[in-house]
Design a protein around this motif. Structure first.
Motif, PDB file in Angstrom:
ATOM      1  N   VAL A 120      19.593  33.581   6.311  1.00 55.63           N
ATOM      2  CA  VAL A 120      18.444  34.396   6.675  1.00 55.63           C
ATOM      3  C   VAL A 120      17.590  33.615   7.661  1.00 55.63           C
ATOM      4  CG1 VAL A 120      16.350  35.524   5.834  1.00 55.63           C
ATOM      5  CG2 VAL A 120      18.437  35.610   4.471  1.00 55.63           C
ATOM      6  N   GLY A 121      17.176  34.270   8.744  1.00 55.16           N
ATOM      7  CA  GLY A 121      16.340  33.622   9.736  1.00 55.16           C
ATOM      8  C   GLY A 121      15.142  34.465  10.098  1.00 55.16           C
ATOM      9  N   ASP A 122      14.036  33.805  10.456  1.00 51.62           N
ATOM     10  CA  ASP A 122      12.831  34.507  10.907  1.00 51.62           C
ATOM     11  C   ASP A 122      12.992  34.930  12.360  1.00 51.62           C
ATOM     12  OD1 ASP A 122      11.564  34.116   8.460  1.00 51.62           O
ATOM     13  OD2 ASP A 122      10.718  32.183   9.083  1.00 51.62           O
ATOM     14  N   VAL A 123      12.492  36.118  12.664  1.00 58.51           N
ATOM     15  CA  VAL A 123      12.527  36.618  14.036  1.00 58.51           C
ATOM     16  C   VAL A 123      11.255  36.165  14.746  1.00 58.51           C
ATOM     17  CG1 VAL A 123      12.682  38.648  15.506  1.00 58.51           C
ATOM     18  CG2 VAL A 123      13.867  38.622  13.294  1.00 58.51           C
ATOM     19  N   ALA A 124      11.411  35.260  15.696  1.00 58.52           N
ATOM     20  CA  ALA A 124      10.278  34.755  16.455  1.00 58.52           C
ATOM     21  C   ALA A 124       9.965  35.696  17.617  1.00 58.52           C
ATOM     22  CB  ALA A 124      10.593  33.357  16.979  1.00 58.52           C
ATOM     23  N   PRO A 125       8.776  35.555  18.219  1.00 60.60           N
ATOM     24  CA  PRO A 125       8.454  36.368  19.397  1.00 60.60           C
ATOM     25  C   PRO A 125       9.549  36.227  20.460  1.00 60.60           C
ATOM     26  CG  PRO A 125       6.502  35.219  18.638  1.00 60.60           C
ATOM     27  CD  PRO A 125       7.650  34.686  17.826  1.00 60.60           C
ATOM     28  N   GLY A 126       9.935  37.344  21.042  1.00 59.22           N
ATOM     29  CA  GLY A 126      11.007  37.323  22.024  1.00 59.22           C
ATOM     30  C   GLY A 126      12.374  37.564  21.424  1.00 59.22           C
ATOM     31  N   GLY A 127      12.443  37.675  20.074  1.00 61.49           N
ATOM     32  CA  GLY A 127      13.711  37.973  19.424  1.00 61.49           C
ATOM     33  C   GLY A 127      14.574  36.774  19.102  1.00 61.49           C
ATOM     34  N   LEU A 128      14.021  35.548  19.168  1.00 66.79           N
ATOM     35  CA  LEU A 128      14.786  34.352  18.850  1.00 66.79           C
ATOM     36  C   LEU A 128      14.866  34.152  17.339  1.00 66.79           C
ATOM     37  CD1 LEU A 128      16.148  31.630  19.577  1.00 66.79           C
ATOM     38  CD2 LEU A 128      13.848  30.644  19.697  1.00 66.79           C
ATOM     39  N   VAL A 129      16.080  33.932  16.834  1.00 70.91           N
ATOM     40  CA  VAL A 129      16.299  33.647  15.411  1.00 70.91           C
ATOM     41  C   VAL A 129      17.041  32.316  15.317  1.00 70.91           C
ATOM     42  CG1 VAL A 129      17.291  34.450  13.230  1.00 70.91           C
ATOM     43  CG2 VAL A 129      16.481  36.119  14.922  1.00 70.91           C
ATOM     44  N   LEU A 130      16.332  31.246  14.943  1.00 71.77           N
ATOM     45  CA  LEU A 130      16.959  29.945  14.765  1.00 71.77           C
ATOM     46  C   LEU A 130      17.700  29.922  13.437  1.00 71.77           C
ATOM     47  CD1 LEU A 130      14.144  27.550  16.028  1.00 71.77           C
ATOM     48  CD2 LEU A 130      16.243  28.194  17.227  1.00 71.77           C
ATOM     49  N   LEU A 131      18.895  29.359  13.442  1.00 71.46           N
ATOM     50  CA  LEU A 131      19.742  29.350  12.246  1.00 71.46           C
ATOM     51  C   LEU A 131      19.899  27.926  11.718  1.00 71.46           C
ATOM     52  CD1 LEU A 131      22.452  31.838  13.513  1.00 71.46           C
ATOM     53  CD2 LEU A 131      20.463  32.331  12.082  1.00 71.46           C
ATOM     54  N   PRO A 132      19.913  27.762  10.382  1.00 69.48           N
ATOM     55  CA  PRO A 132      19.908  26.424   9.791  1.00 69.48           C
ATOM     56  C   PRO A 132      21.284  25.804   9.575  1.00 69.48           C
ATOM     57  CG  PRO A 132      19.641  28.048   8.085  1.00 69.48           C
ATOM     58  CD  PRO A 132      19.727  28.812   9.378  1.00 69.48           C
ATOM     59  N   ARG A 133      22.298  26.289  10.233  1.00 71.80           N
ATOM     60  CA  ARG A 133      23.626  25.692  10.181  1.00 71.80           C
ATOM     61  C   ARG A 133      24.285  25.827  11.547  1.00 71.80           C
ATOM     62  NH1 ARG A 133      21.915  24.150   6.008  1.00 71.80           N
ATOM     63  NH2 ARG A 133      22.937  23.984   3.977  1.00 71.80           N
ATOM     64  N   ARG A 134      25.236  24.960  11.835  1.00 70.11           N
ATOM     65  CA  ARG A 134      25.984  25.068  13.085  1.00 70.11           C
ATOM     66  C   ARG A 134      26.800  26.362  13.071  1.00 70.11           C
ATOM     67  NH1 ARG A 134      29.332  20.367  16.150  1.00 70.11           N
ATOM     68  NH2 ARG A 134      27.164  19.797  16.548  1.00 70.11           N
ATOM     69  N   VAL A 135      26.617  27.170  14.090  1.00 70.69           N
ATOM     70  CA  VAL A 135      27.275  28.469  14.164  1.00 70.69           C
ATOM     71  C   VAL A 135      28.679  28.308  14.740  1.00 70.69           C
ATOM     72  CG1 VAL A 135      27.168  30.802  15.090  1.00 70.69           C
ATOM     73  CG2 VAL A 135      25.061  29.599  14.522  1.00 70.69           C
ATOM     74  N   ARG A 136      29.651  28.923  14.066  1.00 67.37           N
ATOM     75  CA  ARG A 136      31.007  28.989  14.600  1.00 67.37           C
ATOM     76  C   ARG A 136      31.309  30.411  15.079  1.00 67.37           C
ATOM     77  NH1 ARG A 136      33.320  24.588  14.236  1.00 67.37           N
ATOM     78  NH2 ARG A 136      35.318  25.522  14.842  1.00 67.37           N
ATOM     79  N   SER A 137      30.927  31.393  14.290  1.00 69.06           N
ATOM     80  CA  SER A 137      31.094  32.790  14.687  1.00 69.06           C
ATOM     81  C   SER A 137      30.138  33.630  13.864  1.00 69.06           C
ATOM     82  CB  SER A 137      32.537  33.264  14.481  1.00 69.06           C
ATOM     83  OG  SER A 137      32.888  33.235  13.107  1.00 69.06           O
ATOM     84  N   VAL A 138      29.751  34.786  14.390  1.00 64.56           N
ATOM     85  CA  VAL A 138      28.863  35.713  13.694  1.00 64.56           C
ATOM     86  C   VAL A 138      29.573  37.053  13.563  1.00 64.56           C
ATOM     87  CG1 VAL A 138      26.717  37.045  13.881  1.00 64.56           C
ATOM     88  CG2 VAL A 138      26.722  34.596  14.396  1.00 64.56           C
ATOM     89  N   SER A 139      29.624  37.573  12.334  1.00 62.17           N
ATOM     90  CA  SER A 139      30.297  38.851  12.096  1.00 62.17           C
ATOM     91  C   SER A 139      29.319  40.005  11.982  1.00 62.17           C
ATOM     92  CB  SER A 139      31.154  38.769  10.829  1.00 62.17           C
ATOM     93  OG  SER A 139      30.369  38.388   9.704  1.00 62.17           O
ATOM     94  N   GLU A 155      30.689  32.494  10.093  1.00 62.42           N
ATOM     95  CA  GLU A 155      31.261  31.201   9.716  1.00 62.42           C
ATOM     96  C   GLU A 155      30.393  30.105  10.313  1.00 62.42           C
ATOM     97  OE1 GLU A 155      35.073  29.539  11.355  1.00 62.42           O
ATOM     98  OE2 GLU A 155      35.754  29.818   9.274  1.00 62.42           O
ATOM     99  N   PHE A 156      30.013  29.159   9.466  1.00 62.75           N
ATOM    100  CA  PHE A 156      29.099  28.097   9.881  1.00 62.75           C
ATOM    101  C   PHE A 156      29.707  26.737   9.518  1.00 62.75           C
ATOM    102  CE2 PHE A 156      26.691  31.904   9.164  1.00 62.75           C
ATOM    103  CZ  PHE A 156      25.729  31.918  10.160  1.00 62.75           C
ATOM    104  N   GLY A 157      29.198  25.696  10.174  1.00 60.36           N
ATOM    105  CA  GLY A 157      29.611  24.340   9.851  1.00 60.36           C
ATOM    106  C   GLY A 157      30.404  23.675  10.958  1.00 60.36           C
ATOM    107  N   TYR A 158      30.636  22.387  10.793  1.00 62.04           N
ATOM    108  CA  TYR A 158      31.451  21.620  11.729  1.00 62.04           C
ATOM    109  C   TYR A 158      32.919  21.987  11.537  1.00 62.04           C
ATOM    110  CZ  TYR A 158      27.623  18.406  12.984  1.00 62.04           C
ATOM    111  OH  TYR A 158      26.463  17.859  13.474  1.00 62.04           O
ATOM    112  N   ALA A 159      33.713  21.812  12.586  1.00 60.24           N
ATOM    113  CA  ALA A 159      35.159  22.045  12.465  1.00 60.24           C
ATOM    114  C   ALA A 159      35.771  21.036  11.488  1.00 60.24           C
ATOM    115  CB  ALA A 159      35.826  21.936  13.832  1.00 60.24           C
TER     116      ALA A 159
END
Length: 228
Positions: free
Chosen positions: A47-66, A138-142
């Protein structure tokens, strides 16, 4: 796993392969809590907060978003956004951050509420009063970096050593049943003697040596992960 059984044994962990694997898994839990990073690919929802401008910072390294789904206060759940409504960046690429950028300036006349005459994606999200989004993927390092693998091996041996009572402890406490390797194989409820203020797992791994090795991997800029 963040390290192999052989690496854990080299660091001092003992026992059968399943026993060593258990200590490695315990070390992995501490390292994940301490660094707020995932060092192997894992499917999860964050879950991420929507900042002004539509930016959502994520707390894990992103590999893919479904899927990206607005979190709303309404009775009806909001549908997932189509992939055209956002773009994804990952820190796997040097210079980028792990984030979802909602397309506040775009529109899709085929999506009800996101039409150009309704304000596009910005109008749709504003209508839902969405201040957060759920991001599945999917999140995390390879794979765990060498320093993380070494830290995991050291910590698994450290945790095992902490859990094993000394011979003097065993002699003084008849409730301890110690095997040839010094492990207590009989555990009884000692709730009355348990400390009332345990140390937070995220404050340290429990080993200053391991903490130092992992210092550069600590994700200190983000809060605890939602949904885990």
């Amino acid at each position: 796993m963040y390290c192999s059984v052989a690496q854990a044994r080299s660091a001092g962990c003992t026992g059968t392969d399943p026993e060593v694997t258990t200590w490695i898994e315990a070390a992995m839990e501490r390292i994940t809590a301490y660094t707020r990073q995932q060092f192997e690919p894992l499917s999860m929802v964050v879950v991420g907060d929507v900042a002004p401008g539509g930016l959502v910072l994520l707390p894990r390294r992103v590999r893919s978003v479904s899927s990206v789904t607005p979190v709303t206060d309404g009775a009806d759940d909001a549908p997932s956004l189509p992939s055209s409504a956002y773009r994804v960046t990952s820190s796997d690429l040097l210079g980028q951050v792990d984030a979802v950028y909602l397309a506040w300036g775009g529109y899709d006349d085929l999506v009800v509420g996101a039409e150009s005459w309704n304000g596009g994606w910005a109008g749709l999200l504003d209508g839902w009063s969405a201040e957060q989004v759920e991001v599945a993927g999917e999140f995390g390092y390879a794979a765990a970096p060498p320093v993380v693998a070494q830290a995991t091996a050291l910590l698994s041996a450290h945790i095992q050593a902490q859990a094993a009572p000394s011979d003097a402890d065993a002699a003084q406490d008849p409730s301890l049943d110690v095997d040839d390797e010094g492990n207590n194989v009989r555990i009884e409820d000692q709730a009355d003697d348990a400390p009332s203020d345990p140390v937070s797992a995220s404050a340290s791994t429990g080993s200053t040596q391991v903490d130092a090795l992992l210092a550069s991997y600590v994700n200190a800029g983000l809060g605890l992960l939602g949904g885990v």
